[in-house]
Write a protein that holds these residues in place. Structure first.
Motif, PDB file in Angstrom:
ATOM      1  N   VAL A  95       0.859  -1.181   0.000  1.00 26.25           N
ATOM      2  CA  VAL A  95       0.000   0.000   0.000  1.00 26.25           C
ATOM      3  C   VAL A  95       0.898   1.234   0.000  1.00 26.25           C
ATOM      4  O   VAL A  95       1.880   1.287   0.738  1.00 26.25           O
ATOM      5  CB  VAL A  95      -0.951  -0.003   1.211  1.00 26.25           C
ATOM      6  CG1 VAL A  95      -1.753   1.286   1.264  1.00 26.25           C
ATOM      7  CG2 VAL A  95      -1.884  -1.207   1.144  1.00 26.25           C
ATOM      8  N   PHE A  96       0.553   2.216  -0.831  1.00 22.89           N
ATOM      9  CA  PHE A  96       1.388   3.414  -0.886  1.00 22.89           C
ATOM     10  C   PHE A  96       0.557   4.644  -1.216  1.00 22.89           C
ATOM     11  O   PHE A  96      -0.559   4.553  -1.735  1.00 22.89           O
ATOM     12  CB  PHE A  96       2.529   3.237  -1.907  1.00 22.89           C
ATOM     13  CG  PHE A  96       2.098   3.146  -3.353  1.00 22.89           C
ATOM     14  CD1 PHE A  96       2.165   4.256  -4.183  1.00 22.89           C
ATOM     15  CD2 PHE A  96       1.645   1.946  -3.886  1.00 22.89           C
ATOM     16  CE1 PHE A  96       1.784   4.184  -5.521  1.00 22.89           C
ATOM     17  CE2 PHE A  96       1.274   1.851  -5.225  1.00 22.89           C
ATOM     18  CZ  PHE A  96       1.341   2.976  -6.048  1.00 22.89           C
ATOM     19  N   THR A  97       1.121   5.805  -0.887  1.00 24.59           N
ATOM     20  CA  THR A  97       0.496   7.081  -1.208  1.00 24.59           C
ATOM     21  C   THR A  97       1.203   7.696  -2.402  1.00 24.59           C
ATOM     22  O   THR A  97       2.383   7.465  -2.645  1.00 24.59           O
ATOM     23  CB  THR A  97       0.571   8.046  -0.020  1.00 24.59           C
ATOM     24  OG1 THR A  97       1.949   8.214   0.364  1.00 24.59           O
ATOM     25  CG2 THR A  97      -0.196   7.496   1.177  1.00 24.59           C
ATOM     26  N   GLY A  98       0.474   8.508  -3.158  1.00 25.07           N
ATOM     27  CA  GLY A  98       1.062   9.136  -4.334  1.00 25.07           C
ATOM     28  C   GLY A  98       0.018   9.932  -5.084  1.00 25.07           C
ATOM     29  O   GLY A  98      -0.897  10.504  -4.487  1.00 25.07           O
ATOM     30  N   ALA A  99       0.162   9.961  -6.405  1.00 23.21           N
ATOM     31  CA  ALA A  99      -0.742  10.731  -7.251  1.00 23.21           C
ATOM     32  C   ALA A  99      -1.253   9.850  -8.387  1.00 23.21           C
ATOM     33  O   ALA A  99      -0.518   9.020  -8.922  1.00 23.21           O
ATOM     34  CB  ALA A  99      -0.022  11.957  -7.823  1.00 23.21           C
ATOM     35  N   ASP A 100      -2.514  10.038  -8.745  1.00 22.32           N
ATOM     36  CA  ASP A 100      -3.117   9.292  -9.846  1.00 22.32           C
ATOM     37  C   ASP A 100      -2.478   9.740 -11.162  1.00 22.32           C
ATOM     38  O   ASP A 100      -2.525  10.928 -11.498  1.00 22.32           O
ATOM     39  CB  ASP A 100      -4.623   9.560  -9.869  1.00 22.32           C
ATOM     40  CG  ASP A 100      -5.371   8.661 -10.829  1.00 22.32           C
ATOM     41  OD1 ASP A 100      -4.786   8.260 -11.860  1.00 22.32           O
ATOM     42  OD2 ASP A 100      -6.543   8.355 -10.571  1.00 22.32           O
ATOM     43  N   PRO A 101      -1.874   8.829 -11.916  1.00 23.29           N
ATOM     44  CA  PRO A 101      -1.241   9.239 -13.182  1.00 23.29           C
ATOM     45  C   PRO A 101      -2.217   9.862 -14.165  1.00 23.29           C
ATOM     46  O   PRO A 101      -1.816  10.632 -15.037  1.00 23.29           O
ATOM     47  CB  PRO A 101      -0.681   7.915 -13.735  1.00 23.29           C
ATOM     48  CG  PRO A 101      -0.595   7.009 -12.563  1.00 23.29           C
ATOM     49  CD  PRO A 101      -1.713   7.390 -11.649  1.00 23.29           C
ATOM     50  N   ALA A 102      -3.498   9.551 -14.037  1.00 28.90           N
ATOM     51  CA  ALA A 102      -4.487  10.045 -14.994  1.00 28.90           C
ATOM     52  C   ALA A 102      -4.769  11.534 -14.828  1.00 28.90           C
ATOM     53  O   ALA A 102      -4.935  12.258 -15.819  1.00 28.90           O
ATOM     54  CB  ALA A 102      -5.788   9.260 -14.856  1.00 28.90           C
ATOM     55  N   ASP A 103      -4.832  12.009 -13.579  1.00 27.81           N
ATOM     56  CA  ASP A 103      -5.197  13.410 -13.361  1.00 27.81           C
ATOM     57  C   ASP A 103      -4.348  14.125 -12.325  1.00 27.81           C
ATOM     58  O   ASP A 103      -4.572  15.300 -12.039  1.00 27.81           O
ATOM     59  CB  ASP A 103      -6.676  13.511 -12.976  1.00 27.81           C
ATOM     60  CG  ASP A 103      -7.022  12.706 -11.723  1.00 27.81           C
ATOM     61  OD1 ASP A 103      -6.092  12.263 -11.021  1.00 27.81           O
ATOM     62  OD2 ASP A 103      -8.226  12.507 -11.460  1.00 27.81           O
ATOM     63  N   GLY A 104      -3.366  13.427 -11.742  1.00 28.94           N
ATOM     64  CA  GLY A 104      -2.479  14.045 -10.770  1.00 28.94           C
ATOM     65  C   GLY A 104      -3.063  14.219  -9.390  1.00 28.94           C
ATOM     66  O   GLY A 104      -2.415  14.776  -8.510  1.00 28.94           O
ATOM     67  N   ALA A 105      -4.282  13.723  -9.162  1.00 33.30           N
ATOM     68  CA  ALA A 105      -4.917  13.884  -7.859  1.00 33.30           C
ATOM     69  C   ALA A 105      -4.269  12.973  -6.827  1.00 33.30           C
ATOM     70  O   ALA A 105      -3.906  11.831  -7.139  1.00 33.30           O
ATOM     71  CB  ALA A 105      -6.405  13.566  -7.965  1.00 33.30           C
ATOM     72  N   PRO A 106      -4.107  13.433  -5.580  1.00 34.24           N
ATOM     73  CA  PRO A 106      -3.520  12.593  -4.538  1.00 34.24           C
ATOM     74  C   PRO A 106      -4.403  11.392  -4.233  1.00 34.24           C
ATOM     75  O   PRO A 106      -5.637  11.487  -4.289  1.00 34.24           O
ATOM     76  CB  PRO A 106      -3.413  13.527  -3.334  1.00 34.24           C
ATOM     77  CG  PRO A 106      -4.417  14.605  -3.589  1.00 34.24           C
ATOM     78  CD  PRO A 106      -4.470  14.771  -5.072  1.00 34.24           C
ATOM     79  N   ALA A 107      -3.769  10.260  -3.893  1.00 31.53           N
ATOM     80  CA  ALA A 107      -4.530   9.033  -3.681  1.00 31.53           C
ATOM     81  C   ALA A 107      -3.723   8.048  -2.850  1.00 31.53           C
ATOM     82  O   ALA A 107      -2.523   8.215  -2.626  1.00 31.53           O
ATOM     83  CB  ALA A 107      -4.911   8.403  -5.020  1.00 31.53           C
ATOM     84  N   VAL A 108      -4.415   7.028  -2.375  1.00 29.19           N
ATOM     85  CA  VAL A 108      -3.806   5.888  -1.709  1.00 29.19           C
ATOM     86  C   VAL A 108      -4.051   4.673  -2.591  1.00 29.19           C
ATOM     87  O   VAL A 108      -5.190   4.419  -2.996  1.00 29.19           O
ATOM     88  CB  VAL A 108      -4.410   5.648  -0.306  1.00 29.19           C
ATOM     89  CG1 VAL A 108      -3.723   4.469   0.373  1.00 29.19           C
ATOM     90  CG2 VAL A 108      -4.282   6.911   0.542  1.00 29.19           C
ATOM     91  N   PHE A 109      -2.981   3.923  -2.893  1.00 31.52           N
ATOM     92  CA  PHE A 109      -3.059   2.811  -3.835  1.00 31.52           C
ATOM     93  C   PHE A 109      -2.641   1.505  -3.187  1.00 31.52           C
ATOM     94  O   PHE A 109      -1.964   1.489  -2.163  1.00 31.52           O
ATOM     95  CB  PHE A 109      -2.128   3.056  -5.031  1.00 31.52           C
ATOM     96  CG  PHE A 109      -2.379   4.324  -5.790  1.00 31.52           C
ATOM     97  CD1 PHE A 109      -3.396   4.400  -6.735  1.00 31.52           C
ATOM     98  CD2 PHE A 109      -1.588   5.439  -5.573  1.00 31.52           C
ATOM     99  CE1 PHE A 109      -3.624   5.571  -7.444  1.00 31.52           C
ATOM    100  CE2 PHE A 109      -1.802   6.617  -6.283  1.00 31.52           C
ATOM    101  CZ  PHE A 109      -2.820   6.681  -7.219  1.00 31.52           C
ATOM    102  N   GLU A 110      -3.009   0.411  -3.847  1.00 27.29           N
ATOM    103  CA  GLU A 110      -2.527  -0.912  -3.452  1.00 27.29           C
ATOM    104  C   GLU A 110      -1.992  -1.641  -4.682  1.00 27.29           C
ATOM    105  O   GLU A 110      -2.559  -1.544  -5.777  1.00 27.29           O
ATOM    106  CB  GLU A 110      -3.638  -1.740  -2.812  1.00 27.29           C
ATOM    107  CG  GLU A 110      -3.150  -3.108  -2.342  1.00 27.29           C
ATOM    108  CD  GLU A 110      -4.163  -3.857  -1.492  1.00 27.29           C
ATOM    109  OE1 GLU A 110      -4.052  -5.103  -1.403  1.00 27.29           O
ATOM    110  OE2 GLU A 110      -5.053  -3.207  -0.915  1.00 27.29           O
TER     111      GLU A 110
END
Length: 212
Positions: A95-110
């Protein structure tokens, strides 16, 4: 028995290991701009958030893996362009934090070592950084508040912050105790500016005074 860490040295950034009891560090792999690091449960693979690594398409930032014995880093497929900040590993989960490549919005991913990308949380975030996975599977994240001067502690899947007004560094240092009952946050004292470690229960209640 072993400590893993990332650092910037005279000839660039890298990931290192050192004996927990003390001793000279060993350089395991060269990276671009590594930040948070965690290790898989078998102790064989390091997982590093590197917002500076560039993919063949030009996308910036990715989760990379490195053998605990050293070697060339490998990009985890699907994480290219996510500008990762904090990372946590539990079992097969990354699990990591970062930005959505599609729109640059901040997000939490898995994701996982084998690749892929799932968005766990995107709505309502300002600047997520540190992240932790509890033994229960719950995910906790440090997110900058709207004023940008402080941060809040969130549990992914709920709409209400557990703790507000925190002053962590960036990326924020967040971990969960082995018993899964307490969250540990590296912050600074609002008055003195000195570093401290704050402890909260998973429900957001302060658990004792900060350790300085």
């Amino acid at each position: 028995k072993t400590v893993y860490f990332t650092a910037l040295v005279d000839d660039g950034a890298a990931v290192f290991k050192a004996p927990a009891a003390g001793g000279m560090p060993t350089r395991l792999a060269d990276l671009v701009a590594p930040g948070s690091v965690d290790v898989t449960s078998d102790g064989q693979t390091l997982v590093v958030a590197d917002p500076g690594v560039e993919s063949s398409s030009g996308a910036l930032g990715a989760i990379v893996t490195v053998s605990a014995s050293g070697g060339m880093p490998s990009v985890v497929g699907g994480t290219e362009g996510t500008l990762p900040q904090g990372v946590a590993v539990s079992g097969s989960r990354i699990v990591f934090t970062g930005a959505d490549p599609a729109d640059g919005a901040p997000a939490v991913f898995e994701t996982s070592v084998s690749g892929g990308l799932t968005t766990l949380l995107k709505s309502g975030l300002n600047g997520p950084s540190g992240v932790a996975i509890a033994p229960s599977g719950d995910v906790y994240v440090l997110d900058a508040e709207a004023d940008g001067a402080s941060s809040r502690l969130l549990k992914v899947g709920t709409g209400t912050p557990l703790v507000t007004g925190l002053r962590p560094g960036f990326p924020g240092g967040l971990a969960i105790a082995a018993n899964g009952l307490n969250l540990l946050v590296a912050t600074s004292d609002a008055t003195t500016g000195k570093g401290q470690l704050e402890r909260f229960t998973v429900s957001g209640t302060r658990a004792g005074n900060p350790a300085t």
